[in-house]
Design a protein around this motif. Structure first.
Motif, PDB file in Angstrom:
ATOM      1  N   LYS A 152     -69.107   7.709 114.989  1.00  0.00           N
ATOM      2  CA  LYS A 152     -67.491   6.767 114.888  1.00  0.00           C
ATOM      3  C   LYS A 152     -66.557   7.570 113.496  1.00  0.00           C
ATOM      4  O   LYS A 152     -65.732   7.502 114.044  1.00  0.00           O
ATOM      5  CB  LYS A 152     -67.746   4.969 113.831  1.00  0.00           C
ATOM      6  CG  LYS A 152     -66.562   4.234 115.024  1.00  0.00           C
ATOM      7  CD  LYS A 152     -67.053   3.104 114.025  1.00  0.00           C
ATOM      8  CE  LYS A 152     -65.538   2.216 114.065  1.00  0.00           C
ATOM      9  NZ  LYS A 152     -65.727   0.497 114.135  1.00  0.00           N
ATOM     10  N   GLU A 153     -66.862   7.656 112.272  1.00  0.00           N
ATOM     11  CA  GLU A 153     -66.408   8.221 110.790  1.00  0.00           C
ATOM     12  C   GLU A 153     -66.362   9.930 111.194  1.00  0.00           C
ATOM     13  O   GLU A 153     -64.619   9.862 111.752  1.00  0.00           O
ATOM     14  CB  GLU A 153     -66.932   7.741 110.199  1.00  0.00           C
ATOM     15  CG  GLU A 153     -67.246   6.143 109.751  1.00  0.00           C
ATOM     16  CD  GLU A 153     -66.319   5.007 109.335  1.00  0.00           C
ATOM     17  OE1 GLU A 153     -64.930   6.083 108.978  1.00  0.00           O
ATOM     18  OE2 GLU A 153     -65.740   4.482 110.005  1.00  0.00           O
ATOM     19  N   SER A 154     -67.246  10.157 112.261  1.00  0.00           N
ATOM     20  CA  SER A 154     -66.606  11.617 112.576  1.00  0.00           C
ATOM     21  C   SER A 154     -65.836  11.427 113.402  1.00  0.00           C
ATOM     22  O   SER A 154     -64.551  12.410 113.821  1.00  0.00           O
ATOM     23  CB  SER A 154     -67.729  12.279 112.852  1.00  0.00           C
ATOM     24  OG  SER A 154     -68.709  12.265 111.602  1.00  0.00           O
ATOM     25  N   GLY A 155     -65.987  11.085 114.344  1.00  0.00           N
ATOM     26  CA  GLY A 155     -64.666  10.906 115.350  1.00  0.00           C
ATOM     27  C   GLY A 155     -63.109  10.851 115.245  1.00  0.00           C
ATOM     28  O   GLY A 155     -62.619  11.456 115.180  1.00  0.00           O
ATOM     29  N   LYS A 156     -63.256   9.276 114.575  1.00  0.00           N
ATOM     30  CA  LYS A 156     -62.246   9.019 113.892  1.00  0.00           C
ATOM     31  C   LYS A 156     -61.027   9.984 112.681  1.00  0.00           C
ATOM     32  O   LYS A 156     -60.007  10.691 112.963  1.00  0.00           O
ATOM     33  CB  LYS A 156     -61.896   7.507 112.697  1.00  0.00           C
ATOM     34  CG  LYS A 156     -62.829   6.727 113.542  1.00  0.00           C
ATOM     35  CD  LYS A 156     -62.503   5.787 112.871  1.00  0.00           C
ATOM     36  CE  LYS A 156     -62.129   4.292 113.486  1.00  0.00           C
ATOM     37  NZ  LYS A 156     -62.038   3.141 112.770  1.00  0.00           N
ATOM     38  N   GLU A 157     -61.854  11.350 112.282  1.00  0.00           N
ATOM     39  CA  GLU A 157     -61.849  11.834 111.143  1.00  0.00           C
ATOM     40  C   GLU A 157     -60.995  13.079 112.059  1.00  0.00           C
ATOM     41  O   GLU A 157     -60.235  13.959 111.222  1.00  0.00           O
ATOM     42  CB  GLU A 157     -62.950  12.377 110.541  1.00  0.00           C
ATOM     43  CG  GLU A 157     -63.042  13.747 109.686  1.00  0.00           C
ATOM     44  CD  GLU A 157     -64.088  14.713 108.707  1.00  0.00           C
ATOM     45  OE1 GLU A 157     -63.817  15.839 108.000  1.00  0.00           O
ATOM     46  OE2 GLU A 157     -65.152  13.311 108.895  1.00  0.00           O
ATOM     47  N   PHE A 158     -61.901  13.111 112.917  1.00  0.00           N
ATOM     48  CA  PHE A 158     -61.697  14.613 113.694  1.00  0.00           C
ATOM     49  C   PHE A 158     -60.405  14.441 114.943  1.00  0.00           C
ATOM     50  O   PHE A 158     -60.398  14.866 116.128  1.00  0.00           O
ATOM     51  CB  PHE A 158     -62.751  15.148 114.175  1.00  0.00           C
ATOM     52  CG  PHE A 158     -63.696  15.975 113.322  1.00  0.00           C
ATOM     53  CD1 PHE A 158     -63.042  17.089 112.781  1.00  0.00           C
ATOM     54  CD2 PHE A 158     -64.161  15.361 112.741  1.00  0.00           C
ATOM     55  CE1 PHE A 158     -62.936  17.985 111.451  1.00  0.00           C
ATOM     56  CE2 PHE A 158     -65.407  15.628 111.933  1.00  0.00           C
ATOM     57  CZ  PHE A 158     -64.289  17.376 111.142  1.00  0.00           C
ATOM     58  N   GLY A 159     -59.672  12.879 114.831  1.00  0.00           N
ATOM     59  CA  GLY A 159     -58.702  12.736 116.319  1.00  0.00           C
ATOM     60  C   GLY A 159     -59.383  11.801 117.293  1.00  0.00           C
ATOM     61  O   GLY A 159     -58.127  11.916 117.778  1.00  0.00           O
ATOM     62  N   LEU A 160     -60.099  11.568 117.015  1.00  0.00           N
ATOM     63  CA  LEU A 160     -60.386  10.650 118.395  1.00  0.00           C
ATOM     64  C   LEU A 160     -60.001   9.315 118.907  1.00  0.00           C
ATOM     65  O   LEU A 160     -60.436   8.380 116.759  1.00  0.00           O
ATOM     66  CB  LEU A 160     -61.841  10.361 118.482  1.00  0.00           C
ATOM     67  CG  LEU A 160     -62.523  12.227 119.098  1.00  0.00           C
ATOM     68  CD1 LEU A 160     -63.610  12.040 119.673  1.00  0.00           C
ATOM     69  CD2 LEU A 160     -62.229  13.190 120.380  1.00  0.00           C
ATOM     70  N   GLU A 161     -59.846   8.604 118.865  1.00  0.00           N
ATOM     71  CA  GLU A 161     -59.482   6.517 118.644  1.00  0.00           C
ATOM     72  C   GLU A 161     -60.149   6.188 118.677  1.00  0.00           C
ATOM     73  O   GLU A 161     -61.059   6.728 120.096  1.00  0.00           O
ATOM     74  CB  GLU A 161     -58.020   6.688 119.724  1.00  0.00           C
ATOM     75  CG  GLU A 161     -57.528   5.024 119.777  1.00  0.00           C
ATOM     76  CD  GLU A 161     -57.289   5.144 120.559  1.00  0.00           C
ATOM     77  OE1 GLU A 161     -56.941   3.250 121.040  1.00  0.00           O
ATOM     78  OE2 GLU A 161     -56.247   5.289 121.407  1.00  0.00           O
ATOM     79  N   GLU A 177     -62.814  19.038 122.192  1.00  0.00           N
ATOM     80  CA  GLU A 177     -61.707  18.985 120.864  1.00  0.00           C
ATOM     81  C   GLU A 177     -62.224  18.973 119.712  1.00  0.00           C
ATOM     82  O   GLU A 177     -62.136  19.433 118.776  1.00  0.00           O
ATOM     83  CB  GLU A 177     -60.366  18.282 121.160  1.00  0.00           C
ATOM     84  CG  GLU A 177     -60.252  19.017 122.743  1.00  0.00           C
ATOM     85  CD  GLU A 177     -57.752  18.585 123.062  1.00  0.00           C
ATOM     86  OE1 GLU A 177     -57.918  17.779 121.771  1.00  0.00           O
ATOM     87  OE2 GLU A 177     -57.965  18.214 123.866  1.00  0.00           O
ATOM     88  N   ALA A 178     -62.589  17.952 119.336  1.00  0.00           N
ATOM     89  CA  ALA A 178     -62.777  17.433 118.540  1.00  0.00           C
ATOM     90  C   ALA A 178     -64.117  18.246 117.601  1.00  0.00           C
ATOM     91  O   ALA A 178     -63.908  18.210 116.356  1.00  0.00           O
ATOM     92  CB  ALA A 178     -63.582  15.376 118.582  1.00  0.00           C
ATOM     93  N   ALA A 179     -65.174  18.286 118.275  1.00  0.00           N
ATOM     94  CA  ALA A 179     -66.325  18.864 117.893  1.00  0.00           C
ATOM     95  C   ALA A 179     -66.216  20.308 117.490  1.00  0.00           C
ATOM     96  O   ALA A 179     -66.522  20.790 116.943  1.00  0.00           O
ATOM     97  CB  ALA A 179     -67.373  19.086 119.161  1.00  0.00           C
TER      98      ALA A 179
END
Length: 317
Positions: A152-161, A177-179
């Motif tokens: 969850k936190e990594s997703g938010k860090e790299f631009g995911l809602e 894209e986040a990866a």
């Protein structure tokens, strides 16, 4: 004596009758299963019937040269060869699972490769989500989700809602894209794509600690926990099999491969109270809406002011 003879004859007939009846009953009821027999000691043993040619497990010949993201794998190192051998052998003989991965990769990998190229990330990373999730939107015991298994936190860090209604970690392409953003950051830190891949499993700080503690500078010299020690080799094995399926015994009719499905996109800038009704308005059912928009996590969609979503709608033939 005559009575005894008659008695013995009748007894023999009765025994014969019960023997024949028993065999008929067991054939009908399956009590004596095909492939079972009794040993001389009266103990049931299993007999494996051979139909046609038996399947043989074959020791595989490892490639003399192999690389990850154009970084060579030191195949002259005995434990490196053994680790690759293990993953290759295991995946080759997981027939149904690996066959499914090859078919599914045909649908998703070309789409992911385009994104990897846009971000300047080597295309060998298309195999990372295959070993992470089998290209399925699963959730790990640590609550990492989606094809790329993003926390969850990594997703938010790299631009995911990530919210109640929307979780873009479940979007195969947005999560790619986040990866990519993560992998580029890891590569900038390590100067090496192989270590960047390992860090996707263990984290950048975990890999850096291992490098510092062991005074080495590459993945293949590190002593690691089993999961991370196998991680890059699992990617290498899947890469080798998917690139050369027939070499490893996978004969796939091209028409059986899963293909990218035709979609149109509907722009949504206001809330949708009922996604089931929305699906019907678009000429599809709710199942198809969820199949192509797994990032929709509820049966409604709240759209904040200024926010716009693109909802994929399959084009049905």
């Amino acid at each position: 004596m005559k009575k005894v003879s008659i008695f013995l004859s009748v007894s023999a007939l009765v025994i014969l009758f019960f023997y024949i009846s028993y065999n008929e009953i067991t054939k009908r009821n399956g009590t004596q299963q095909e492939g079972d027999r009794f040993s001389d000691a009266g103990v049931m043993e299993e007999v494996v019937p051979i139909v046609g040619n038996p399947s043989h497990a074959v020791s595989l010949t490892l490639p003399n040269e192999i690389n990850f993201a154009n970084e060579p794998v030191p195949m002259n190192v005995p434990d490196v060869r053994e680790r690759l051998d293990r993953e290759l052998q295991m995946n080759v003989y997981l027939h149904s699972n690996t066959l499914f991965l090859i078919k599914r990769a045909n649908r998703w990998s070309p789409q992911m490769v385009k994104i990897l190229e846009e971000y300047g990330v080597p295309t060998d990373f298309q195999y990372l989500p295959i070993i992470e999730s089998y290209l399925m939107n699963d959730t790990s015991p640590k609550d990492a989700v989606g094809f790329w298994q993003i926390l969850k936190e990594s997703g938010k860090e790299f631009g995911l809602e990530v919210s109640k209604d929307v979780d873009e970690r479940y979007d195969p392409l947005k999560s790619t894209e986040a990866a990519c953003k993560y992998l580029k950051k890891a590569h900038a830190k390590f100067g090496n794509w192989t270590l960047a891949a390992a860090s996707y499993n263990r984290g950048m700080s975990g890999v850096q600690r291992a490098l510092d503690n062991q005074d080495v500078n590459n993945y293949y010299d590190l002593y690691l926990n089993e999961e991370t020690a196998r991680y890059v080799f699992r990617i290498l094995a899947i890469k080798e099999i998917i690139q050369k399926p027939e070499k490893y015994g996978f004969k796939i009719d091209p028409t059986h491969l899963y293909k990218e499905e035709k979609l149109r996109y509907v722009k949504v800038d206001s809330s949708i109270k009922d996604l089931v009704a929305f699906s019907k308005e678009q000429g599809i059912n709710y199942k198809l809406l969820k199949r192509h928009n797994p990032w929709l996590r509820d049966d409604q969609l709240t759209v904040k002011k200024g926010k716009v979503y693109q909802i994929a709608i399959p084009i049905l033939d």
